[in-house]
Each structure stands twice: as structure tokens, then as C-alpha cells.
Design a protein around this motif. Structure first.
Motif, PDB file in Angstrom:
ATOM      1  N   THR B  25      35.011 -14.408  48.690  1.00 37.85           N
ATOM      2  CA  THR B  25      35.211 -15.360  49.785  1.00 37.85           C
ATOM      3  C   THR B  25      35.201 -14.653  51.128  1.00 37.85           C
ATOM      4  OG1 THR B  25      36.807 -16.240  48.226  1.00 37.85           O
ATOM      5  CG2 THR B  25      36.495 -17.456  50.281  1.00 37.85           C
ATOM      6  N   GLU B  26      35.873 -13.504  51.168  1.00 40.06           N
ATOM      7  CA  GLU B  26      35.937 -12.783  52.431  1.00 40.06           C
ATOM      8  C   GLU B  26      34.538 -12.329  52.874  1.00 40.06           C
ATOM      9  OE1 GLU B  26      38.894  -9.658  52.354  1.00 40.06           O
ATOM     10  OE2 GLU B  26      38.100  -8.916  54.262  1.00 40.06           O
ATOM     11  N   PHE B  27      33.779 -11.778  51.939  1.00 42.66           N
ATOM     12  CA  PHE B  27      32.408 -11.385  52.257  1.00 42.66           C
ATOM     13  C   PHE B  27      31.586 -12.593  52.689  1.00 42.66           C
ATOM     14  CE2 PHE B  27      33.011  -7.323  49.892  1.00 42.66           C
ATOM     15  CZ  PHE B  27      32.451  -6.481  50.828  1.00 42.66           C
ATOM     16  N   GLN B  28      31.805 -13.687  51.975  1.00 46.52           N
ATOM     17  CA  GLN B  28      31.065 -14.910  52.255  1.00 46.52           C
ATOM     18  C   GLN B  28      31.318 -15.371  53.694  1.00 46.52           C
ATOM     19  OE1 GLN B  28      31.915 -17.810  49.247  1.00 46.52           O
ATOM     20  NE2 GLN B  28      30.909 -19.456  50.387  1.00 46.52           N
ATOM     21  N   THR B  29      32.605 -15.410  54.071  1.00 47.71           N
ATOM     22  CA  THR B  29      32.964 -15.846  55.421  1.00 47.71           C
ATOM     23  C   THR B  29      32.410 -14.892  56.470  1.00 47.71           C
ATOM     24  OG1 THR B  29      35.032 -16.555  54.434  1.00 47.71           O
ATOM     25  CG2 THR B  29      34.913 -16.585  56.855  1.00 47.71           C
ATOM     26  N   ASN B  30      32.667 -13.601  56.268  1.00 53.62           N
ATOM     27  CA  ASN B  30      32.242 -12.630  57.271  1.00 53.62           C
ATOM     28  C   ASN B  30      30.727 -12.592  57.434  1.00 53.62           C
ATOM     29  OD1 ASN B  30      34.753 -11.752  58.133  1.00 53.62           O
ATOM     30  ND2 ASN B  30      34.960 -10.305  56.437  1.00 53.62           N
ATOM     31  N   LEU B  31      30.025 -12.592  56.313  1.00 53.45           N
ATOM     32  CA  LEU B  31      28.565 -12.548  56.403  1.00 53.45           C
ATOM     33  C   LEU B  31      28.031 -13.819  57.057  1.00 53.45           C
ATOM     34  CD1 LEU B  31      27.572 -10.978  52.948  1.00 53.45           C
ATOM     35  CD2 LEU B  31      27.368  -9.921  55.200  1.00 53.45           C
ATOM     36  N   SER B  32      28.617 -14.947  56.723  1.00 50.42           N
ATOM     37  CA  SER B  32      28.166 -16.214  57.327  1.00 50.42           C
ATOM     38  C   SER B  32      28.398 -16.204  58.830  1.00 50.42           C
ATOM     39  CB  SER B  32      28.888 -17.401  56.693  1.00 50.42           C
ATOM     40  OG  SER B  32      28.601 -17.453  55.313  1.00 50.42           O
ATOM     41  N   ASN B  33      29.544 -15.677  59.249  1.00 45.11           N
ATOM     42  CA  ASN B  33      29.833 -15.598  60.684  1.00 45.11           C
ATOM     43  C   ASN B  33      28.813 -14.721  61.410  1.00 45.11           C
ATOM     44  OD1 ASN B  33      32.014 -17.219  60.331  1.00 45.11           O
ATOM     45  ND2 ASN B  33      33.544 -15.567  60.406  1.00 45.11           N
ATOM     46  N   VAL B  34      28.481 -13.604  60.799  1.00 45.53           N
ATOM     47  CA  VAL B  34      27.509 -12.719  61.437  1.00 45.53           C
ATOM     48  C   VAL B  34      26.149 -13.399  61.500  1.00 45.53           C
ATOM     49  CG1 VAL B  34      26.423 -10.456  61.418  1.00 45.53           C
ATOM     50  CG2 VAL B  34      28.772 -10.692  60.630  1.00 45.53           C
ATOM     51  N   LEU B  35      25.815 -14.112  60.437  1.00 48.65           N
ATOM     52  CA  LEU B  35      24.519 -14.806  60.442  1.00 48.65           C
ATOM     53  C   LEU B  35      24.487 -15.881  61.521  1.00 48.65           C
ATOM     54  CD1 LEU B  35      23.729 -14.997  56.631  1.00 48.65           C
ATOM     55  CD2 LEU B  35      22.544 -13.646  58.362  1.00 48.65           C
ATOM     56  N   ASP B  36      25.614 -16.539  61.742  1.00 47.75           N
ATOM     57  CA  ASP B  36      25.684 -17.508  62.843  1.00 47.75           C
ATOM     58  C   ASP B  36      25.377 -16.816  64.167  1.00 47.75           C
ATOM     59  OD1 ASP B  36      26.247 -19.678  61.317  1.00 47.75           O
ATOM     60  OD2 ASP B  36      28.429 -19.522  61.527  1.00 47.75           O
ATOM     61  N   LEU B  37      25.958 -15.626  64.316  1.00 46.55           N
ATOM     62  CA  LEU B  37      25.749 -14.862  65.547  1.00 46.55           C
ATOM     63  C   LEU B  37      24.270 -14.500  65.708  1.00 46.55           C
ATOM     64  CD1 LEU B  37      27.209 -13.053  67.833  1.00 46.55           C
ATOM     65  CD2 LEU B  37      27.031 -11.213  66.166  1.00 46.55           C
ATOM     66  N   VAL B  38      23.664 -13.985  64.644  1.00 44.24           N
ATOM     67  CA  VAL B  38      22.286 -13.526  64.793  1.00 44.24           C
ATOM     68  C   VAL B  38      21.295 -14.690  64.838  1.00 44.24           C
ATOM     69  CG1 VAL B  38      22.800 -11.317  63.692  1.00 44.24           C
ATOM     70  CG2 VAL B  38      21.768 -13.119  62.345  1.00 44.24           C
ATOM     71  N   ASP B  39      21.738 -15.849  64.413  1.00 48.10           N
ATOM     72  CA  ASP B  39      20.843 -17.011  64.465  1.00 48.10           C
ATOM     73  C   ASP B  39      20.471 -17.426  65.885  1.00 48.10           C
ATOM     74  OD1 ASP B  39      20.062 -17.409  61.897  1.00 48.10           O
ATOM     75  OD2 ASP B  39      21.760 -18.690  61.372  1.00 48.10           O
ATOM     76  N   GLN B  40      21.189 -16.880  66.877  1.00 42.60           N
ATOM     77  CA  GLN B  40      20.797 -17.123  68.276  1.00 42.60           C
ATOM     78  C   GLN B  40      19.359 -16.683  68.536  1.00 42.60           C
ATOM     79  OE1 GLN B  40      23.435 -15.405  71.264  1.00 42.60           O
ATOM     80  NE2 GLN B  40      25.079 -15.440  69.763  1.00 42.60           N
ATOM     81  N   LEU B  41      18.895 -15.740  67.736  1.00 43.82           N
ATOM     82  CA  LEU B  41      17.538 -15.231  67.926  1.00 43.82           C
ATOM     83  C   LEU B  41      16.497 -16.317  67.712  1.00 43.82           C
ATOM     84  CD1 LEU B  41      17.693 -11.855  65.954  1.00 43.82           C
ATOM     85  CD2 LEU B  41      17.704 -12.140  68.434  1.00 43.82           C
TER      86      LEU B  41
END
Lengths: 484, 95, 487
Positions: B25-41
Motif C-alpha cells: 500500500t505504501e509503495f502504491q500510494t507513493n508511486l501514484s503520487n509521483v506519477l501524478d507529479l510527473v503527469d504534468q509533462l
């Protein structure tokens, strides 16, 4: 003795004020007595250091010494050093005795410097707080509650605590400049390709660059003179003459144009930080430089582009850590897949695993164009912003980080907030430009750095600007309160 | 962009990492958050922009075809987890 | 239903450089395990690749030899997969921008027939290490000596239509790379390996069927066998209304079957991306032309020249031109002998038979091309018979010429193989034979004209008995002359 700069120690040794063995012993004693507090070293190579110091003294006695002979320094534990553990602060490499020297280590050996040991860092240089080390977090000598920055937190903290006059470091997204800022010391990340990456354990190959952390610009210049240069063992090393980085230190900055990116000084920037940086920049105005507002319109894309490119490259770079030829291997693997998976999961900390997974995802089938290729295109846009800006200005100045050192645990639970720490430093890595951090003020009794960004191969100008600032101010001479 | 548990496990597998139940779950949340960040691209128009693999746009240098390395097997195998008769040992890999 | 076979080959050829593609380790074959695996090849932390100029030159040479587009900019990519014989966890290869683009070769289909096959591309990459499964107490031993040996992977268009064409293509590639001197072509040592992509489709259908890939087939014979059994396997499935699964298979030569390699199935997401430790390889026209100027005469050109200049048949020309050493040997011998057809017959006949019988290659032959040339020159000049030539050849092969200053001439003398071709000397002997055998002469003269050819036999035997080593053709002519004079 430990309050002397590297340049002063070099002069003293040349003048015979004391021997290399004496000064080496002095620093080794300091590390032994004080580093329990900072945890800035992973490995102290006292025997080796004394052997080198003795040899240096003999060289000097024989009249064969140069300015580096017998000068003590240390290496970030990311540079391979033959016969000495090179751990990258990871359990994975806890038992890795490097069987060869990195070019940087070799260069310092060749000039006769004395290496005191290997400094602590974020595991595999991934982090901005030096909390992720397998050997425990590094403490900021200015405040036990605050991080020293990262990933070169050990190098910056050790220099700030006067445990060594100068230490090598690396910078992939701010890993020299941000800890230098947090610890009140001077650090420079040279142009990509200026310092050989051979033997410097790769995090993100197209962004990684070695550089020095020291107390003054002059010391940093002296170290860069040893570190910089073409290396045929590194395909990305640039074949270009290395100037004497001390030659221009005393040039006047009069008439120089300083660019201030409006995106870096937006309303998001903490007003106290903004004021501190503006005050520092005023010093340059006083010295005759002119200020000019510039625009780097793609600044907001630096963090997202970086957090695609760096994890992608690292996901492949760290695949060699598989428990087969070196490094950590799990107990009783039941088959080869089990050996790979458990060795890697046991050997790597959470942040490293996160970045590997992020990179694997970004590169995986179907996502390559949306992530990796897109980030590489955005990277060019970011570079183009700087190329355009340097048509109008000689140097760019900005904060190094949004704030002074933060507290332990404050950001380590939320990777994204940690990543945003690097917002002002990432762009120079993406563009490959040189960047520097010099002590420029204090906020809440914590040091704050001023970032100088130069054009390609303009390290001499950055060092010149930094030196002139240090002639005019005394921020770089401040000592952490209570330091012994 | 948020990842589901199976995606996280598939990425971990691809990366040869073994994630225990409680950290998923922790990996899931953290990775999803980072992907949200990089999705700005995704919002950036990059039509016609050449991807930049290297800051310097430099060209590969060539090495002369000369043998420069000597046998140092003993030194290298000293740091290996398991070797026998000059070979690195691993659990049996069979085709 | 009638099926059409569609085959594409991927051939890996090890380039004959001294050092590895990205490091200064030796590429020599057969060294002790891991003695040629250095920090680079072991993928130790911190090491970096630097590209070998000779590997580049060889790849360009290959591209020019198959008339291909040369990649003026080529880029190295990382192909990510975990395997113990791949130390870095990725292989450095070229995905999108290979050094060699579309080209073509002509394959020989026997009896002088040939067919053009397009080559999609050829790219540079590094070889992997080897796993040894026996002798490690239930574990596998990893030997990384081969790691980093430069390879070109040559990918054909799916234009091959039978196992025979596939092996002819493989043979032709071997011929080309050995001609160029960029690969030793030794299949038994794995210097060349072949992956075969095989599929079937109903005759007349344009769309390809699902293919399978048979990995690492290591001989020409096995390429044919593997493809044949795979065609059969697929046809059985399709005829039964089943469908083919796209997968990697392995050919088991002992059982003569292909079987699925399940372990490779999980590895399908290689996450290719440009290797950030390497920069784009840029070459210019000048470089390409410099490499072109070093190209040797290639099998195709040599074959054409053998036909045109030496009057060889298309078949003989293609057999002789297929192997550069064989072709060179032939030309040297033929030049000295002064008879190309005779030399061709000899090289393809007696010489090839002797090589096969002794299981050696032309490079190890104990009779030099110069010696064969000298032997054949004697045949050409009628100084020895063809049988005599075989005797000298075999004597030199057995080492009997050792220490002799001029082994061919001296052995002809020693073995008494010299033919007497001097007409006046033979005339004397014949006159004597006729004088000694009046009854035979009478019998001959009484034989009708049309049957006299047969009746001349006993005179020849008697003449050769009386004088050893006489040239039978000259004897025949003299006999005819003398006998006709008698009536």
C-alpha cells in the motif's frame, strides 16, 4: 589547525609549519572524537591515511612535493577506492571492497593528497536529506534536529564540522549544492562531462557529475583543478583543456550581468528566503555587477522531467546489483529469481526501490513515449531556456533550496515533498550546466546558500564570483555554534 | 495516475524486487503520487522537439582495438558471494 | 490445405576484434573461466563502456558488403533483463538506429541457381557470458569470459521459403563474413549462431501466420532439421484446426524436436532506452569510403569472374568462390598449372575428397597450392599421367616431400612417374614391338578397318611393358602411324 582552509594547509605544509603526518593525525583525531555526533563518515581509513601522509612527508623532504602533497581530504563513499569499502551507503555494497580506483580518487592519489576516509550520503545518492543511509542519518553540525541535506550530506557536514578541509561529492539533482547550502559550506557542480564519472557509482548517468565541497571558493577551485579533466575511460567526458580554476579568482565582477529568473523568485518563494537571497545579490550590485530579470519559462517542468529521467536511468544502472558477482546475497536462495529478488529487496532501502520501480514503469512497454521520450523532449526545452538566457547574462543567481535545512522525518515520509526540495537545482543537471552554492546568509540560525549558475564550462567565472563574494562577506567563515 | 496493487506487483517483478504484503500500500500510494507529479509533462506540446539524451549533444569517441586488461580473477572473486573453480555460483538455471 | 513456409533468420556473428566491444579485455576463445572478465565485463559498480573502433569498422564493412544503407548516426540502447550471464542486468545493443540498414544477398540454391534475399538490418551488440550446469553440485557456474565480445546481429526479411533456402542463406552469410575477415565463421565455437523464425500461412494469403522463434541453432545441418521439424509441428497443429502460440523454442538435436523455452516467456518487456553512458556514433562519407576501399573481392564477384575469365561452369564457380581460402588456393594452383578447368576439377574432386576424409579444412592442408599447381603443370605438359598426379599428391600429403628441395619434381623421379613423350624414342620401341610380334601384326592387318581400334590394344600393352612411363597417347598415335604404313 582544523580551522585552516585547504589552501592554508597546503601553504603551511610547503612552508614546513607542520608535517602531513601531524595534520593528518589531527583530522583523524577529530573524526574519532567528534564524528559520533555527526555520523558523517562511513569508513575512516586511518592506517592508509597515515601511510600516505608519511610518504608525502618523505616526498617533501626529498624536494619532490607539489601544493597537494600531504594535504588531507576525503571522498564521498560513491567514488570507488581500490582496496577500500565503497558502499554508496547501501547494505547492498556493505561488503564491497572496490577492486579499482575511480579516476577522481586516482587523480588525488597522483598529486599526493591524503585520503582520510569515505563520507556518508543518501543511499546510492538518492535523496535530499542524507537520512536514507544504511549507516544511519547524518546530522547537521548547525543543529542536531536538522538534516544536512543530501545526497552529499556527509561531505558537507564533515567540512562544516572541520573534520576535513575539502571532500569530494556528486550532484545529480542538487546533491552538492543543497547540502552545501544547509551546512554553510561551498560546493560546485561542474559542467556535465568536466569531471570523469569512471568509478563514480552511477545513479543517473546523464545527470551525475562529481565536484568538490570545501569551505571557500579558493579551496573548491584547488580541488576542481585535481578533479576536472578529460578521461578516455568515460565516453561522456569532454575533451577540452582544463584551465587553472584559481587563475581568475581575483578578477573584478564589475560590469558583469547577473540574471535573476523571475520563475525562481515567484510569490511561492518564502519571503524571508527571498529577502536573504536579494540581500546577498545586493553585494554584487555593490561590486559593480548589473542585475537583469530573465525568464526560464519551463522551470515548473524540471521536477517532473527529472523524476522520469533519473529513475529510468537508475532502474537500469542498479540492475547490476543482483547478488551474483559482488554485493549482498540473500540466504539460501531457492532459485535464481529468488536470489535476484530477495538479494535486491534486502539490499536496497525503500527510496532506492521506489525509484527503481518508478523507472521500470516509465520505461515499460506502452509508456516509453509518454514518459521517457516526453521527459527528454522537455529536457531540451529546459536547456533551450538557459541557452537563450545566457545570450543576455553572464551568470544566473537564485536560492539553492526553498528553505534552510529541514528537520529529520519532516519530508522523508512523503517523497513528493522531498522531491520538490530540488526545484531550484534540478534544472542545471538537466541542462548540464555548472552550478554552485556559497554561504550567503542565515535564517533561524541555519545557514542559507546562494546558487550561482554559469554557462557551459564557465566554472572559472562561478568561482570568481564566489571568491569575490567571500572577499566581501564573512558568511563562509561562520562556524556552527558549539563546534569544538 | 494511480496504480493498483497488481500493477505495483508487476513493476516490482519486472524490477526483481520482492515487496512484502504490508509495504504494498505504501509503495502504491507513493508511486501514484509521483506519477501524478510527473503527469504534468503530458500537458506540454513537444511536437518536433528532438529528445535530448545528453546535455552536451556530443559524439561517441572510439577506443583503439587493443587488449589492455590482464587477468585479475582472484582479486575480483574475493568480493564475490559464491565461487567455485573460477566460476560464479548461482542456483541452477536450466533451459 | 496447401501451406506456404515463411522463414526469417537472425544470425549472430562474433566480430574478430582483439578486444571487447566496450572494454580492453581479450576476446580470445577458450581461456580459463573468468580470466578474461574484467571490471567492465563483470559490470562492477562505476565502470563505463568505451566503444571499440574496430567493431565499428567491421560492422560498416559488413554493411557495404551486403550493399546496405549505412547508419551515419547509430545509437546504443540498453535492453533490460535479468539473467546471471548478463552482468549489468542489461545488454547494450542498437534498437532504433542500427549501424547497418536494409541490404541484400544472393543465396546459392545449387546448379548455379540463386535467389536474392533482403536483409532488414544488422546491429552491433555485446555477447553474454555462459552458464555451466555440470560439475557444480546442483548449482550453475557462470563464466563471463564471453561477455562483451562484439556481435553483429543480422536480421533477414521473412523471405526464405524452405529449410534449404534458410541453410543456404546461413552458409552465404558465413561465406561473406569470413571473406571480409570480420568473423572466423566457426559454428562449433559459437562464433556464428542462428535464431530461426518460422511460420506457415495458407498459400496465396498475404498476411503472415503466427511465428515461433527457434533459438541458437548451431550448424547448417541443424538449421535445416530444426526448421523441418518445426514446419511439421506447426502443420500438424494447423491441419487439426489448432493455432500456433508465439513463443521461443529450443531445438533438441538428439530427439530431433523443438520444445518450448518457458523461462524466456516472462521476459518480454525489455524497457529499451538509449544508453546514457554512450553517445551517438557519427560517421561521415569519408569514413565509409575509406572502409569501402578495404573491401576484398566478395564471393558473388569472385564467382562471376571465375565464370567469365576462367570459363568455369556456374556450379563450379559458385562452389569454389563460397570459401575464400578455397578460392585463393584454387587460383594460385590454377595459375601455376596453366589450366583453370583442370585445377577446378582437382580442387573440387580429389582435394576436397581428401579434406573430407581427413576431416580437416583447407587452411590445414599439407599440400600447398603451389605444389598442387606444379603437379598439375606436369599433367598439363603430359610429363605425368593423371594417376601419376594423384600419386605425387598423396605422397606429399603423407609428408614424403619433407626435406626435399623440389618435392614435386623429385617425387615424380623417385616414384618413376615420368612419362616418355619423345616421339622418336617411342618410335624405336614400337618398331621393336612390331618386329617381335609378327603374328599380332598379321592378325591386325587381317582385321577389318572398322574393328582395328579395338585390335590395337595388345600393341599398347606390349609397348608399355617394354618401356615404362611412356605417354599412352603418344604410343597410340605412333602405333596407328606405323601399322597403317604396313598396310
Amino acid at each position: 589547525m582544523h580551522n585552516k582552509t585547504l589552501a592554508q594547509i597546503s601553504q603551511d605544509l610547503q612552508a614546513g609549519e607542520y608535517s602531513s603526518v601531524e595534520v593528518t593525525k589531527h583530522f583523524l583525531d577529530r573524526i574519532k572524537n567528534l564524528d559520533g555526533q555527526y555520523n558523517s563518515f562511513i569508513t575512516v581509513t586511518d592506517e592508509l591515511a597515515l601511510t600516505q601522509a608519511k610518504a608525502a612527508d618523505e616526498l617533501r623532504a626529498a624536494g619532490n612535493a607539489n601544493e597537494w602533497t600531504g594535504v588531507p581530504m576525503a571522498h564521498k563513499d560513491i567514488f570507488c577506492t581500490d582496496g577500500v569499502r565503497t558502499s554508496c551507503a547501501s547494505k547492498m555494497l556493505d561488503k564491497f571492497i572496490a577492486p579499482y580506483d575511480s579516476t577522481v580518487a586516482d587523480n588525488f592519489n597522483k598529486v599526493g593528497a591524503v585520503s582520510l576516509g569515505k563520507t556518508n550520503m543518501d543511499e546510492f545518492a538518492m535523496g535530499s536529506s542524507s537520512e536514507s543511509s544504511f549507516y544511519g542519518a547524518v546530522k547537521n553540525p548547525w543543529s542536531e534536529e536538522h538534516v544536512p541535506g543530501g545526497s552529499s550530506g556527509g561531505s558537507a557536514a564533515a567540512v562544516a564540522a572541520r573534520l576535513a578541509p575539502g571532500i569530494t561529492a556528486t550532484d545529480t539533482g542538487g546533491s552538492i549544492r543543497q547540502p552545501a547550502s544547509f551546512c554553510g559550506v561551498t560546493g560546485i557542480k561542474p559542467t556535465y562531462g568536466r569531471v570523469s564519472r569512471f568509478g563514480m557509482i552511477s545513479y543517473a548517468s546523464s545527470l551525475d557529475q562529481g565536484g568538490p565541497i570545501a569551505r571557500t571558493a579558493e579551496d573548491a577551485a584547488m580541488m576542481l583543478n585535481v578533479m576536472a579533466g578529460f578521461d578516455k575511460k568515460d565516453s561522456t567526458s569532454i575533451e577540452r583543456d582544463v584551465p587553472d580554476y584559481r587563475a581568475d579568482l581575483n578578477k573584478s565582477v564589475k560590469g558583469m550581468t547577473i540574471g535573476l529568473p523571475k520563475e525562481y523568485f515567484s510569490s511561492d518563494l518564502d519571503p524571508v528566503m527571498a529577502q536573504t537571497i536579494q540581500d546577498a545579490i545586493k553585494e554584487y550590485e555593490k561590486m559593480g555587477a548589473t542585475l537583469k530579470e530573465i525568464s526560464l519559462p519551463n522551470t515548473n517542468l524540471c521536477v517532473p522531467a527529472y523524476y522520469v529521467i533519473a529513475p529510468s536511468e537508475c532502474s537500469a544502472n542498479l540492475s547490476r546489483m543482483d547478488g551474483v558477482r559482488f554485493g549482498h546475497r540473500c540466504e539460501d536462495p531457492k532459485d535464481i529469481e529468488d536470489l535476484f529478488k530477495r538479494s535486491r529487496s534486502e539490499g536496497f532501502g525503500d527510496e532506492v526501490q521506489r525509484r527503481i520501480m518508478l523507472g521500470s514503469y516509465a520505461l515499460s512497454a506502452g509508456f516509453y513515449d509518454a514518459y521517457y521520450k516526453k521527459a527528454q523532449q522537455v529536457r531540451r526545452l529546459i536547456k533551450n531556456d538557459f541557452v537563450a538566457a545566457f545570450n543576455d547574462v553572464d551568470v544566473i543567481m537564485s536560492p539553492v533550496a526553498p528553505s534552510p535545512a529541514f528537520k529529520f522525518g519532516e519530508k522523508s515520509k512523503d517523497p513528493v515533498s522531498m522531491y520538490l526540495e530540488d526545484i531550484y537545482t534540478l534544472s542545471t543537471n538537466l541542462a548540464g550546466l555548472p552550478g554552485m552554492s556559497i554561504p550567503a546568509g542565515m535564517i533561524n540560525d541555519l545557514p542559507v546558500g546562494l546558487q550561482l549558475i554559469g554557462n557551459y564550462f564557465d566554472e572559472s567565472r562561478l568561482l570568481n564570483c564566489a571568491h569575490q563574494f567571500q572577499n566581501a562577506t564573512d558568511w563562509h567563515t561562520k562556524t556552527p555554534t558549539g563546534l569544538k | 495516475m494511480s496504480l493498483d496493487t497488481n500493477q505495483v506487483l508487476a513493476i516490482a517483478d519486472l524490477s526483481r524486487l520482492q515487496i512484502d504484503e504490508k509495504s504494498i500500500t505504501e509503495f502504491q500510494t507513493n508511486l501514484s503520487n509521483v506519477l501524478d507529479l510527473v503527469d504534468q509533462l503530458q500537458a506540454v506540446d513537444t511536437t518536433g522537439i528532438e529528445p535530448m539524451a545528453h546535455p552536451m549533444d556530443a559524439v561517441q569517441r572510439l577506443r583503439a582495438d587493443v587488449v589492455t586488461e590482464v587477468n585479475q580473477r582472484e582479486k575480483f572473486q574475493k568480493i564475490a558471494p559464491s565461487t567455485d573453480n573460477g566460476h560464479y555460483l548461482v542456483p541452477k538455471v536450466v533451459e | 490445405m496447401e501451406w506456404e513456409v515463411v522463414i526469417g533468420l537472425e544470425i549472430h556473428a562474433q566480430l574478430a576484434t582483439k578486444s571487447k566491444i566496450f572494454s580492453g579485455s581479450s576476446t580470445e576463445y577458450g581461456a580459463d573461466a573468468n580470466t578474461q572478465a574484467n571490471i567492465y565485463d563483470l559490470g562492477l559498480p562505476g565502470v563505463l563502456p568505451v566503444f571499440n573502433e574496430e567493431a565499428l569498422r567491421m560492422a560498416v564493412k559488413f554493411g557495404l558488403a551486403i550493399d546496405a544503407e549505412i547508419g551515419m548516426k547509430s545509437v546504443f540502447d540498453r535492453k533490460n533483463y535479468f539473467y546471471p550471464d548478463s552482468p549489468k542486468g542489461y545488454q547494450i545493443t542498437q534498437l532504433h538506429e542500427p549501424i547497418v540498414g536494409m541490404g541484400h544477398i544472393d543465396i546459392d540454391l545449387g546448379e548455379g541457381k540463386s535467389r536474392r534475399i533482403n536483409v532488414t538490418r544488422a546491429h552491433l551488440e555485446e555477447d553474454a557470458g555462459k552458464s555451466v550446469h555440470e560439475g557444480f553440485d546442483g548449482q550453475s557456474g557462470i563464466d563471463l569470459n564471453r561477455c562483451g565480445t562484439p556481435l553483429i546481429e543480422i536480421v533477414s526479411e521473412p523471405e526464405l521459403r524452405s529449410s534449404k533456402e534458410a541453410s543456404a542463406y546461413f552458409r552465404k552469410m558465413q561465406s561473406i563474413v569470413t571473406y571480409l575477415g570480420i568473423c572466423d565463421g566457426d559454428l562449433s565455437q559459437g562464433s556464428m549462431r542462428c535464431d530461426c523464425n518460422v511460420s506457415l500461412r495458407p498459400k496465396g494469403q498475404e498476411e503472415f501466420g503466427t511465428r515461433t522463434e527457434i533459438k541458437n541453432v548451431n550448424s547448417f545441418k541443424n538449421v535445416e532439421r530444426a526448421i523441418e521439424v518445426e514446419i511439421e509441428r506447426q502443420m500438424d497443429i494447423l491441419e487439426d484446426g489448432g493455432s500456433i502460440k508465439q513463443e521461443t523454442r529450443l531445438f533438441d538435436a538428439d530427439k530431433n524436436e523443438t520444445r518450448s523455452m518457458r523461462s524466456k516467456e516472462v521476459e518480454n518487456d525489455y524497457r529499451y532506452f538509449p544508453d546514457p553512458d554512450l553517445l551517438p556514433v557519427i560517421i561521415d562519407e569519408e569514413y565509409v569510403e575509406a572502409v569501402r576501399s578495404t573491401l576484398p573481392e566478395l564471393p558473388e564477384q569472385k564467382k562471376a569472374r571465375f565464370e567469365a575469365e576462367h570459363g568455369l561452369s556456374a556450379y563450379n564457380a559458385s562452389v569454389l568462390a563460397a570459401n575464400r581460402e578455397m578460392a585463393d588456393y584454387f587460383e594460385v594452383a590454377a595459375e601455376i598449372a596453366g589450366d583453370y578447368k583442370m585445377a577446378a576439377n582437382w580442387v573440387m574432386g580429389d582435394l576436397s575428397a581428401a579434406l573430407n576424409k581427413n576431416e580437416i579444412s583447407i587452411s590445414e592442408i599439407p599440400v600447398s597450392a603451389e605444389q598442387l599447381g606444379a603437379i598439375l603443370k606436369n599433367v598439363k605438359g603430359s610429363d605425368i599421367s593423371n594417376d601419376g598426379a594423384k600419386e605425387v599428391f598423396s605422397a606429399i600429403w603423407q609428408g614424403k616431400g619433407a626435406g626435399l628441395e623440389n618435392p614435386v619434381d623429385q617425387l615424380i623421379d623417385q616414384l618413376g612417374l615420368k612419362q616418355v613423350s619423345d616421339t622418336s624414342a617411342i618410335e624405336e620401341v614400337v618398331a621393336q614391338v612390331l618386329a617381335d610380334n609378327p603374328k599380332l601384326v598379321e592378325g591386325y592387318l587381317n582385321t577389318p578397318e572398322d574393328k582395328r581400334a579395338k585390335a590395337i590394344g595388345p600393341f599398347i600393352g606390349a609397348t608399355r611393358k617394354a618401356a615404362k612411363g611412356v605417354n599412352p597417347q603418344v604410343v597410340m598415335e605412333v602405333l596407328k602411324q606405323k601399322l597403317s604404313e604396313l598396310g
